[in-house]
Design an enzyme around this catalytic site. Structure first.
Site, PDB file in Angstrom:
ATOM      1  N   ASN A  42       9.212 -18.675   0.315  1.00 25.88           N
ATOM      2  CA  ASN A  42      10.380 -18.641   1.188  1.00 25.88           C
ATOM      3  C   ASN A  42      11.429 -17.698   0.615  1.00 25.88           C
ATOM      4  O   ASN A  42      11.571 -17.577  -0.604  1.00 25.88           O
ATOM      5  CB  ASN A  42      10.947 -20.042   1.438  1.00 25.88           C
ATOM      6  CG  ASN A  42      11.320 -20.782   0.173  1.00 25.88           C
ATOM      7  OD1 ASN A  42      10.646 -20.673  -0.851  1.00 25.88           O
ATOM      8  ND2 ASN A  42      12.393 -21.550   0.229  1.00 25.88           N
ATOM      9  N   ILE A  43      12.155 -17.041   1.504  1.00 23.77           N
ATOM     10  CA  ILE A  43      13.182 -16.083   1.116  1.00 23.77           C
ATOM     11  C   ILE A  43      14.423 -16.399   1.943  1.00 23.77           C
ATOM     12  O   ILE A  43      14.451 -16.148   3.155  1.00 23.77           O
ATOM     13  CB  ILE A  43      12.712 -14.634   1.369  1.00 23.77           C
ATOM     14  CG1 ILE A  43      11.387 -14.375   0.627  1.00 23.77           C
ATOM     15  CG2 ILE A  43      13.794 -13.646   0.926  1.00 23.77           C
ATOM     16  CD1 ILE A  43      10.694 -13.083   1.040  1.00 23.77           C
ATOM     17  N   GLU A  44      15.418 -16.988   1.289  1.00 23.45           N
ATOM     18  CA  GLU A  44      16.624 -17.409   2.007  1.00 23.45           C
ATOM     19  C   GLU A  44      17.648 -16.272   2.096  1.00 23.45           C
ATOM     20  O   GLU A  44      17.517 -15.244   1.437  1.00 23.45           O
ATOM     21  CB  GLU A  44      17.244 -18.626   1.306  1.00 23.45           C
ATOM     22  CG  GLU A  44      16.333 -19.841   1.371  1.00 23.45           C
ATOM     23  CD  GLU A  44      16.939 -21.097   0.764  1.00 23.45           C
ATOM     24  OE1 GLU A  44      16.368 -22.171   0.977  1.00 23.45           O
ATOM     25  OE2 GLU A  44      17.981 -20.992   0.069  1.00 23.45           O
ATOM     26  N   CYS A  53      10.173 -18.418   5.989  1.00 23.16           N
ATOM     27  CA  CYS A  53       9.391 -19.422   5.266  1.00 23.16           C
ATOM     28  C   CYS A  53       8.224 -18.771   4.513  1.00 23.16           C
ATOM     29  O   CYS A  53       7.803 -17.656   4.826  1.00 23.16           O
ATOM     30  CB  CYS A  53       8.815 -20.434   6.248  1.00 23.16           C
ATOM     31  SG  CYS A  53      10.021 -21.311   7.238  1.00 23.16           S
ATOM     32  N   GLU A  55       5.087 -19.580   4.635  1.00 19.62           N
ATOM     33  CA  GLU A  55       3.916 -19.381   5.484  1.00 19.62           C
ATOM     34  C   GLU A  55       4.018 -18.074   6.267  1.00 19.62           C
ATOM     35  O   GLU A  55       3.060 -17.309   6.380  1.00 19.62           O
ATOM     36  CB  GLU A  55       3.769 -20.549   6.472  1.00 19.62           C
ATOM     37  CG  GLU A  55       3.611 -21.915   5.809  1.00 19.62           C
ATOM     38  CD  GLU A  55       4.944 -22.632   5.610  1.00 19.62           C
ATOM     39  OE1 GLU A  55       5.947 -21.980   5.217  1.00 19.62           O
ATOM     40  OE2 GLU A  55       4.969 -23.851   5.847  1.00 19.62           O
ATOM     41  N   CYS A  93       6.727 -21.717  12.071  1.00 18.36           N
ATOM     42  CA  CYS A  93       5.514 -21.261  11.372  1.00 18.36           C
ATOM     43  C   CYS A  93       4.253 -21.720  12.096  1.00 18.36           C
ATOM     44  O   CYS A  93       3.268 -20.988  12.157  1.00 18.36           O
ATOM     45  CB  CYS A  93       5.509 -21.754   9.926  1.00 18.36           C
ATOM     46  SG  CYS A  93       6.702 -20.880   8.881  1.00 18.36           S
TER      47      CYS A  93
HETATM   48 ZN   LIG Z   1       8.388 -22.324   8.524  1.00 15.22          ZN
END
Ligand SMILES: [Zn+2]
Length: 131
Positions: A42-44, A53, A55, A93
């Site tokens: 995940n990359i916020e 996310c 996935e 996702c």
């Molecule tokens: Zn997701």
């Protein structure tokens, strides 16, 4: 590839997570039909909406490399990278999976002690929308 090996790769991928806001780190390992594996984390983002996310990171890396057929994905996550229970894919996702995968696409949810709960995409996203 075994589900255990795919799970290991998801756990490794979790280490790359960029999650300074929620603290929840998530990793994914996507097995393509040709046997190659793409990982994702995940990359916020400070403005939240651009957050992606694990996935989808894995799927988009694979699709951008020309992959279109997929067999399975393993997913794990937890606060500060400590796996705690299962971390099922969010609705967005699941819909991305639907774009490229059939009902029998396998989703392995990886628990804290290496235990794996396996579901199909049809179970996670019944009566889904696709063209
Ligand atoms: Zn997701």
């Amino acid at each position: 590839m075994t589900s255990e090996k795919l799970a290991e790769l998801a756990v490794q991928a979790m280490k790359g997570a960029y999650a300074p806001y929620s603290g929840y780190k998530v990793g994914a390992a996507l097995l393509c039909a040709d046997g190659t594996v793409y990982t994702g984390c995940n990359i916020e983002n400070a403005s939240l909406t651009p957050t992606v996310c694990a996935e989808r990171t894995a799927f988009f890396k694979a699709v951008s490399d020309g992959k279109r057929e997929f067999s399975a994905i393993a997913v794990c996550g937890g606060k500060d990278g400590q796996i705690e229970g299962f971390f099922p894919p969010c609705g967005v996702c699941r819909q991305v999976m639907r774009e490229f995968c059939r009902d029998d696409f396998t989703v392995h949810l990886v628990g804290a002690k290496g235990d794996i709960k396996t579901r199909t995409l049809a179970q996670l996203l019944p009566e889904s929308f696709s063209l």
